[in-house]
Design a protein around this motif. Structure first.
Motif, mmCIF file in Angstrom:
data_model
loop_
_atom_site.group_PDB
_atom_site.id
_atom_site.type_symbol
_atom_site.label_atom_id
_atom_site.label_comp_id
_atom_site.label_asym_id
_atom_site.label_seq_id
_atom_site.Cartn_x
_atom_site.Cartn_y
_atom_site.Cartn_z
ATOM 1 N N ALA A 213 0.643 -1.469 -0.195
ATOM 2 C CA ALA A 213 -0.034 -0.381 -0.043
ATOM 3 C C ALA A 213 0.942 1.215 -0.150
ATOM 4 N N LEU A 214 2.161 0.962 0.834
ATOM 5 C CA LEU A 214 2.378 2.226 0.845
ATOM 6 C C LEU A 214 3.272 2.854 -0.918
ATOM 7 N N ASN A 215 4.024 1.812 -1.274
ATOM 8 C CA ASN A 215 4.275 1.740 -2.665
ATOM 9 C C ASN A 215 2.995 2.223 -3.967
ATOM 10 N N ILE A 216 1.920 1.594 -3.894
ATOM 11 C CA ILE A 216 1.358 1.981 -4.367
ATOM 12 C C ILE A 216 0.465 3.961 -4.092
ATOM 13 N N TYR A 217 0.459 3.749 -2.934
ATOM 14 C CA TYR A 217 -0.006 5.405 -2.737
ATOM 15 C C TYR A 217 1.858 6.753 -3.406
ATOM 16 N N TRP A 218 2.224 5.968 -2.876
ATOM 17 C CA TRP A 218 3.643 6.628 -3.779
ATOM 18 C C TRP A 218 3.449 6.400 -5.150
ATOM 19 N N ARG A 219 3.281 5.604 -6.178
ATOM 20 C CA ARG A 219 2.586 5.236 -7.338
ATOM 21 C C ARG A 219 1.695 6.982 -7.785
ATOM 22 N N TYR A 220 1.049 6.731 -7.075
ATOM 23 C CA TYR A 220 -0.111 7.658 -7.491
ATOM 24 C C TYR A 220 0.448 9.575 -7.304
ATOM 25 N N LEU A 221 1.619 9.809 -6.235
ATOM 26 C CA LEU A 221 1.773 11.069 -5.612
ATOM 27 C C LEU A 221 2.590 10.868 -6.360
ATOM 28 N N ASN A 222 2.843 10.236 -7.016
ATOM 29 C CA ASN A 222 4.735 10.519 -8.341
ATOM 30 C C ASN A 222 4.190 10.955 -9.540
ATOM 31 N N LYS A 223 3.110 9.930 -10.127
ATOM 32 C CA LYS A 223 2.405 10.332 -11.567
ATOM 33 C C LYS A 223 1.871 11.947 -11.282
ATOM 34 N N GLY A 224 1.521 11.987 -9.705
ATOM 35 C CA GLY A 224 -0.082 12.932 -10.655
ATOM 36 C C GLY A 224 0.555 14.559 -10.300
ATOM 37 N N ILE A 225 1.641 14.661 -8.759
ATOM 38 C CA ILE A 225 2.359 15.335 -8.367
ATOM 39 C C ILE A 225 3.645 15.731 -8.582
ATOM 40 N N PHE A 226 5.133 14.586 -7.962
ATOM 41 C CA PHE A 226 6.233 14.561 -7.935
ATOM 42 C C PHE A 226 6.547 15.008 -8.745
ATOM 43 N N SER A 227 7.032 13.702 -9.697
ATOM 44 C CA SER A 227 7.604 13.639 -11.271
ATOM 45 C C SER A 227 6.688 14.367 -12.359
ATOM 46 N N TYR A 228 5.675 14.791 -11.976
ATOM 47 C CA TYR A 228 5.246 15.789 -12.918
ATOM 48 C C TYR A 228 5.141 17.544 -12.809
ATOM 49 N N ILE A 229 5.011 17.785 -11.831
ATOM 50 C CA ILE A 229 5.049 19.280 -11.260
ATOM 51 C C ILE A 229 6.227 20.023 -10.800
ATOM 52 N N GLY A 230 7.164 18.793 -9.970
ATOM 53 C CA GLY A 230 8.417 18.768 -9.470
ATOM 54 C C GLY A 230 8.829 19.647 -8.184
ATOM 55 N N ASN A 231 7.897 19.501 -7.471
ATOM 56 C CA ASN A 231 7.174 20.056 -5.761
ATOM 57 C C ASN A 231 8.674 19.982 -5.392
ATOM 58 N N ASP A 232 8.887 20.661 -3.863
ATOM 59 C CA ASP A 232 10.410 20.275 -3.334
ATOM 60 C C ASP A 232 10.001 19.833 -1.951
ATOM 61 N N GLY A 233 8.817 19.266 -1.720
ATOM 62 C CA GLY A 233 8.435 18.750 -0.758
ATOM 63 C C GLY A 233 7.192 18.890 -0.219
ATOM 64 N N TRP A 234 6.442 18.062 0.936
ATOM 65 C CA TRP A 234 5.760 18.255 1.293
ATOM 66 C C TRP A 234 4.938 17.891 2.971
ATOM 67 N N TRP A 235 3.383 18.260 2.463
ATOM 68 C CA TRP A 235 2.585 18.523 3.826
ATOM 69 C C TRP A 235 1.605 17.545 4.178
ATOM 70 N N LEU A 236 2.198 16.862 4.875
ATOM 71 C CA LEU A 236 1.515 15.424 5.362
ATOM 72 C C LEU A 236 0.487 15.695 6.266
ATOM 73 N N ASP A 237 -1.240 16.306 6.291
ATOM 74 C CA ASP A 237 -1.817 16.635 6.719
ATOM 75 C C ASP A 237 -2.260 15.181 7.074
ATOM 76 N N SER A 238 -2.915 15.175 8.917
ATOM 77 C CA SER A 238 -4.405 13.670 9.635
ATOM 78 C C SER A 238 -3.663 12.796 9.109
ATOM 79 N N THR A 239 -2.209 12.937 9.737
ATOM 80 C CA THR A 239 -1.005 11.647 9.520
ATOM 81 C C THR A 239 -1.246 10.968 11.021
ATOM 82 N N GLU A 240 -2.924 11.187 11.614
ATOM 83 C CA GLU A 240 -3.111 10.693 12.882
ATOM 84 C C GLU A 240 -3.621 9.142 12.419
#
Length: 782
Positions: A371-398
């Motif tokens: 599941a961790l890898n699936i989460y990253w696959r979407y995050l990488n494709k939709g944001i990280f490798s697409y727009i080249g952002n510099d970091g993450w705000w991980l909200d609601s991580t409880e």
């Protein structure tokens, strides 16, 4: 005898002791012992000379425990075993462990035989329970402490207390409450009870205890002699803290929320036009398609094309403005997102409602590696490798839990019931993103802002913020001891929403122009300048500097003064980051870390050292014209703003000008000041001011590298060591060590010696001794 590289017969040594029927033989293992008593199987193992693991299970019910936090494997060390009456004594070079095989009691001593901690005789309990249909136990472990022994840690707790003695806590990670089953003692040891369930911590006159759900008692005793040593052991056990990039120590501007890409760009442009330094803008929630605002596409990790028509160009424009972007992502997914559909199909959703209410959003199962890898696959494709952002705000991580029902905690995860692993949710979520990002792009250090934490999270470049705190003086005051206890757990990165998140109560009488809110915001910003991350954020009232007035008004000018002070200290802060990463240092240092022999410091949680030299005493009261500050014994101090020299070991009352936070510099400090910049990397450090505060010997290491990427792990960096000898008034600048691409070959150091007639605060234009330095040793008489 030695338990190291020893013979097989010694490895299987068994010492038989005449005890009651519950106690059986004590059998020597490679680096410890195992035995059965009181209906328990107990194993003690040295992980190093300074770390001992104690592992207990119900007798005859072995359990294969795989830690989520511990990354260390046992070292091969020498452990001596002797008999002391009917007790077995194990001894490394640092710790002695005395085992009572009749009662199960374990006593822990330093190498000189000084008692540190007792695991109580008959102090462990296993009570059978049903864990969502799986047989399990309520486990409880009791310890005995000295009656006057101060302890710290346990978590980020908003009760305005520093020492955790005589307190009880329901350890359940939620917004604003971040726990780990851990405590540190002023005696120089700590205990990490390696359990992730919703738990209880209780300390009273009889004992200190942990209680939770599980199949074992599993704790690590770490001895470091002092707080720094303990933190070094915590990081050795659960992971070192990586360096963050230089820009991550600049100023962050955020709000709930920037609605369009143009809005955040205009914010950056206005900061640049005003020449107020800034490095980072943060994009909060709902940049994704809102689907008629039903939130069914919540956290789709994609962009609404009307409000964010060209997200790649948007980020490029941010970068052209010499700034960085953090973008939010959540652990829960709306029911019509592609992520949710895949997670549902693979039974990787924990089926309770998370934020936002009535959306149907539910969190993914972070305990499942796939599941961790699936989460990253979407995050990488939709944001990280697409727009080249510099970091993450991980909200609601409880994570957030809407319409909370007790039965929800019985829901299954990959590792068992949600109740049994809940407190490690943030740890696993942060791990999945940090580890996968590095696999995807090793040239960009992971930068993560997260709302929760657990021991071990320091390994992933995470910076925990204190959650959605209310905007009040009382809450500002509570931030300080909460932060200090959190960082004493070995997790160095922490921050809070400057001004507090919920500020609706200040809308009356002018909102941002309300004089009391303005003063609260300025005082919070002063505190934020001396936190590992300096980040303005909130709702109800906008927080950008111009909303408080124009340049020339006191509130604007006071904010700008704090931001510019932060940037002038970047050489000190980045060098401290290196100390944190390389030497297991700490940014926010409670006074007990450096002055434990001064008992007055044992319950002071409203001031601290930032790095090893700057004492910070935030003002947390409205219209405080004066502020009391305790200056610890054992060293003398300088008022940062006036250069007044003050003897240590006393409480002083200082004027608290509204635009100045009380700051005191240790005698013997060597403090570098950087250039006037608009962003962290605008100028090279080719003309640094080096300020000497005489009165004691001192050292400082100036650290420099490429400002981002992981090449520092390959020794691609440089350090310059400074040494002040107070008796002879000699400053030694050692040969530069190391190198990196783009390194300065020559530079000028402007040497200042603090005193009544030298620089105060901002030393621009003050006289000093300019020294040309080309990497070779220089000795100066000052």
């Amino acid at each position: 005898m030695k338990f190291s590289k020893i013979t097989s017969c010694m490895l299987t040594l068994a010492v038989f002791i005449a005890v009651n029927l519950n106690a059986q033989s004590v059998e020597g293992t490679r680096q410890g012992v195992k035995f059965a008593t009181q209906n328990m199987d107990i194993q003690i193992e040295f992980y190093s000379n300074n770390i001992v693991r104690v592992f207990k299970t119900p007798q005859g019910f072995p359990y294969n425990k795989k830690s989520l936090s511990v990354v260390k494997s046992p070292e091969m060390i020498s452990v001596k075993s002797t008999q002391k009456g009917n007790k077995t004594v194990l001894e490394s070079s640092s710790i002695q462990v005395e085992v009572n095989p009749e009662t199960g009691g374990i006593s822990l001593y330093d190498s000189n035989g000084k008692l540190l901690l007792k695991d109580k005789d008959f102090g462990t309990q296993f009570s059978a329970t049903d864990d969502a249909g799986t047989p399990s136990y309520t486990v409880r472990e009791g310890f005995l402490l000295d009656s006057d022994e101060a302890i710290y840690g346990v978590g980020q707790i908003m009760d305005n207390k520093f020492s955790r003695r005589n307190s009880s806590h329901h350890m359940q990670n939620e917004n604003m409450s971040t726990y780990s089953p851990y405590f540190m003692s002023v005696k120089g040891y700590a205990v990490f009870w390696d359990n992730y369930s919703i738990s209880k911590f209780n300390d009273n006159a009889q004992e200190l205890s942990f209680e939770g759900l599980g199949h074992c008692v599993d704790y690590y005793f770490m001895y470091g002699k002092n707080a720094d040593g303990v933190i070094a052991q915590v990081r050795d056990l659960t992971g070192k803290a990586p360096m963050l990039p230089l820009w991550a120590y600049g100023f962050f501007q955020s709000k709930e929320r920037y609605h369009t890409e143009d809005e955040s760009l205009e914010v950056l442009k206005k900061y640049r036009n005003l020449k107020v330094p800034i490095d980072v803008v943060i994009q909060d929630w709902r940049y994704w398609p809102e689907f008629n605002k039903s939130d069914s596409l919540w956290n789709s990790q994609s962009f609404d094309r009307q409000r964010f028509p060209n997200p790649k160009k948007w980020v490029d424009e941010i970068h052209k403005l010499n700034a960085k972007l953090l973008i939010v992502t959540w652990p829960g997914f709306g029911p019509k997102t592609e992520q949710r559909k895949e997670f549902d199909s693979k039974k990787m959703i924990i089926n309770f409602d998370t934020w936002p209410p009535k959306s149907g959003a539910r969190p993914y199962d972070v305990y499942n590696p796939e599941a961790l890898n699936i989460y990253w696959r979407y995050l990488n494709k939709g944001i990280f490798s697409y727009i080249g952002n510099d970091g993450w705000w991980l909200d609601s991580t409880e994570p957030d839990h809407i319409n909370r029902k007790d039965s929800d905690y019985d829901l299954p995860t990959h590792l068992g019931s949600y109740r049994s692993v809940k407190n490690a949710y943030s740890l696993m979520h942060n791990k999945g993103i940090a580890v996968n990002q590095r696999k995807s792009n090793d040239s960009k250090r992971a930068v993560i802002l997260t709302r929760s934490g657990f021991i071990g999270q320091q390994l992933y470049g995470s910076n925990t913020w204190s959650g959605d705190v209310v905007s009040s003086w009382e809450m500002l005051e509570k931030q300080i001891p909460a932060a200090l206890n959190y960082t004493l757990m070995g997790i160095p990165n922490w921050n809070s929403d400057i001004g507090g998140f919920f500020a609706g109560g200040w809308k009356k009488d002018g909102g941002n122009k309300n004089p009391e809110f303005q003063e609260l915001y300025v005082r919070w910003m002063q505190f934020g300048a001396f936190c590992p991350m300096m980040r303005s954020h909130g709702t109800d009232l906008p927080r950008e500097i111009w909303n408080f007035g124009e340049r020339g008004t006191w509130c604007f000018d006071a904010q700008e003064k704090s931001i510019k002070l932060r940037y002038s200290l970047l050489p000190y802060i980045y060098s401290t980051s290196w100390d944190v990463s390389s030497n297991n240092g700490t940014f926010m240092r409670p006074l007990i870390m450096d002055f434990v022999s001064d008992k007055n410091t044992h319950n002071i949680g409203n001031e601290y050292l930032f790095g090893r030299s700057i004492l910070v005493a935030p003002v947390t009261k409205y219209k405080a014209k004066e502020w009391s500050v305790y200056l610890p014994n054992g060293i003398d101090w300088y008022d940062f703003w006036t250069n007044a020299y003050i003897k240590g070991g006393q409480t002083i009352v200082t004027e608290s000008a509204v635009d100045e936070i009380p700051l005191y510099i240790k005698a013997g400090t060597i403090l570098p000041f950087g250039p006037n910049v608009q962003y962290a990397t605008e100028k090279k450090w080719d003309n640094l001011e080096i300020r000497i505060y005489p009165g004691a010997d001192g050292e400082f290491t100036l650290y420099e590298d490429e400002n981002d990427n992981y090449n520092y792990e390959k020794n691609i960096y440089s350090i310059i060591k400074f040494k002040w000898t107070d008796k002879t008034k000699m400053l030694t600048i050692e040969n530069r060590e190391g190198s990196f691409p783009g390194m300065l070959k020559s530079r000028v150091f402007k040497i200042m010696v603090a005193g009544p007639n030298t620089a105060v605060g901002d030393s621009s234009g003050q006289p000093g001794k300019n020294i040309s330095y080309k990497g070779k040793k220089i000795v100066l008489k000052l």
